[in-house]
Design an enzyme around this catalytic site. Structure first.
Site, PDB file in Angstrom:
ATOM      1  N   GLY A 160      93.916  21.782  69.129  1.00 36.49           N
ATOM      2  CA  GLY A 160      92.563  21.777  68.187  1.00 36.49           C
ATOM      3  C   GLY A 160      91.479  20.652  68.862  1.00 36.49           C
ATOM      4  NE  ARG A 161      86.443  21.785  65.899  1.00 35.35           N
ATOM      5  CZ  ARG A 161      86.336  22.871  65.247  1.00 35.35           C
ATOM      6  NH1 ARG A 161      85.677  23.934  65.751  1.00 35.35           N
ATOM      7  NH2 ARG A 161      86.878  23.034  63.981  1.00 35.35           N
ATOM      8  NE  ARG A 183      98.704  30.158  64.242  1.00 33.17           N
ATOM      9  CZ  ARG A 183      98.015  29.626  63.590  1.00 33.17           C
ATOM     10  NH1 ARG A 183      98.460  29.015  62.374  1.00 33.17           N
ATOM     11  NH2 ARG A 183      96.609  29.436  63.902  1.00 33.17           N
ATOM     12  N   PRO A 185     101.789  29.012  72.977  1.00 36.28           N
ATOM     13  CG  PRO A 185     103.516  29.126  74.561  1.00 36.28           C
ATOM     14  CD  PRO A 185     103.063  29.589  73.233  1.00 36.28           C
ATOM     15  CB  SER A 215      93.757  22.581  59.598  1.00 38.25           C
ATOM     16  OG  SER A 215      94.419  23.452  60.164  1.00 38.25           O
ATOM     17  NE  ARG A 243      91.881  17.210  54.104  1.00 42.19           N
ATOM     18  CZ  ARG A 243      90.975  16.601  55.079  1.00 42.19           C
ATOM     19  NH1 ARG A 243      91.190  15.902  56.005  1.00 42.19           N
ATOM     20  NH2 ARG A 243      89.765  17.324  54.980  1.00 42.19           N
ATOM     21  CG  ASP A 267      92.353   7.480  58.241  1.00 40.53           C
ATOM     22  OD1 ASP A 267      92.004   6.447  57.634  1.00 40.53           O
ATOM     23  OD2 ASP A 267      91.616   8.735  58.379  1.00 40.53           O
ATOM     24  CG  HIS A 291      90.468  10.231  54.542  1.00 42.12           C
ATOM     25  ND1 HIS A 291      91.162  11.475  53.618  1.00 42.12           N
ATOM     26  CD2 HIS A 291      89.897  10.844  55.455  1.00 42.12           C
ATOM     27  CE1 HIS A 291      90.918  12.484  54.308  1.00 42.12           C
ATOM     28  NE2 HIS A 291      90.329  12.318  55.565  1.00 42.12           N
ATOM     29  N   GLY A 293      88.845   8.245  59.135  1.00 39.88           N
ATOM     30  CA  GLY A 293      88.713   8.801  60.476  1.00 39.88           C
ATOM     31  C   GLY A 293      87.112   9.218  61.085  1.00 39.88           C
TER      32      GLY A 293
HETATM   33  O1  LIG Z   1      89.172  14.233  56.670  1.00 36.42           O
HETATM   34  C1  LIG Z   1      87.780  14.339  57.122  1.00 36.42           C
HETATM   35  C2  LIG Z   1      87.223  15.758  57.126  1.00 36.42           C
HETATM   36  O2  LIG Z   1      87.994  16.674  57.081  1.00 36.42           O
HETATM   37  O3  LIG Z   1      86.194  15.748  57.408  1.00 36.42           O
END
Ligand SMILES: O=CC(=O)O
Length: 325
Positions: A160-161, A183, A185, A215, A243, A267, A291, A293
């Site tokens: 992911g990003r 999920r 490669p 996510s 999360r 975090d 939290h 980040g």
């Molecule tokens: O946890 C932080 C966000 O989803 O922006």
């Protein structure tokens, strides 16, 4: 003439960001520094065309009912949207916007900081100094930790990003290997990021450092639980900047308490804010952050602008800048 459409802002944010939008729509901003209660949220949302919320506001069917059929848009000040019942919004024709991209670098930097703080025991070392433990003299192995250099790093959700951004930074530390699981490669992960695909169980068994950056959804809830911790090396370190609920926190606590893995850096937690008497706080092989980040001033400002662009477009019935569907 009074603006006919209105929006709710569930946090007390600086007025300067709302100068423009409040000339167009009527604004109702939660005026306190403490979180809005559920009761107040249900009350204040009534009749609104838009909601600017954060990840601490649960946006579900009950809230959408309380808002009423004129609600056009839910704009969250976060990239994650697990606090929003997206299917229910979709069913009702309510647009949902989030703030991707603008926070990617800040979260990646924080992930590296948390990783280093955990493996080099920074908070423990700082505490030891404050308690006068350094004064006993030079200890050759005092506060020794481990290094990224030469370690096998496994990222859950690494394609992911945010995962890719973490990998870019990690490579300069010269780990022995970077692996990811997702999920399916992706060939670009090998070619552009030098990251190898592994099955979840292989990644858990082979990695020295496991970073959770996927996510949260039904398939990732409690992705790491007792069974998964048992597969890890006894020297493994787990980092989570995604999360809290991606990890079964009770199982992690038991694992850390019995030294079945070396350490964790979190975090994010299952209950936020975490209670100050939570047993996790009594362990010294865990680093806990509130939290933060994306908590870089410029990032948080960009998130507000993006969420406002989403909100305005959504109330106007235009496509959102960043839509979750
Ligand atoms: O946890 C932080 C966000 O989803 O922006």
């Amino acid at each position: 003439m009074m603006a006919s459409k209105s929006f709710l802002v569930t946090k007390n944010l600086p007025e300067k960001f709302f100068k423009n939008i409040s000339t167009k729509f009527m604004m109702d901003m939660w005026p306190h520094s403490h979180d809005i209660t559920r009761e107040q949220l249900l009350k204040r949302v009534a009749g609104k065309s838009g909601i600017l919320c954060t990840l601490s506001d649960k946006i579900d069917g009950q809230l959408l009912d309380a808002a009423g059929p004129q609600l056009k848009c839910v704009s969250t000040l976060s990239v994650g949207y697990d606090h929003i019942d997206v299917d229910e919004c979709k069913r009702r024709g309510i647009l949902v916007g989030n703030t991707p991209d603008v926070l990617t670098d800040a979260v990646a930097e924080l992930t590296i900081a948390l990783l280093l703080a955990t493996i080099r025991r920074l908070f423990e070392a700082n505490q030891a100094l404050r308690e006068g433990k350094w004064l006993r003299g030079w200890g050759h192995f005092f506060m020794c930790g481990t290094m990224i250099k030469g370690s096998h790093i496994g990222l859950i959700g690494g394609s992911g990003r945010i995962g890719r951004s973490i990998i870019k930074r990690l490579r300069s530390f010269e780990p022995s290997r970077i692996s990811y699981t997702s999920r399916t490669p992706h060939s670009f992960m090998e070619q552009e990021f030098g990251a190898h695909f592994l099955s979840m169980n292989e990644l858990l068994a082979e990695s020295d450092i496991i970073i959770v950056c996927c996510s949260l959804n039904d398939s990732t809830r409690h992705l790491l639980s007792a069974e998964q911790f048992c597969l890890m090396k006894s020297t493994a370190v787990v980092i989570n900047t995604s999360r809290g609920s991606c990890i079964d926190q009770q199982a992690l606590y038991e694992t850390l308490k019995h030294g079945r893995i070396a350490a964790a850096g979190l975090d994010v937690m299952e209950q936020e804010p975490i209670a100050t008497d939570d047993p996790l706080l009594a362990l010294n092989n865990v680093v806990l952050l509130p939290h933060i980040g994306s908590a870089a001033q410029s990032t948080r400002e960009q998130m507000i602008w993006m969420a406002l662009d989403n909100l305005e477009a959504g109330i106007d019935g235009r496509p959102l800048v960043a839509s979750v569907f």
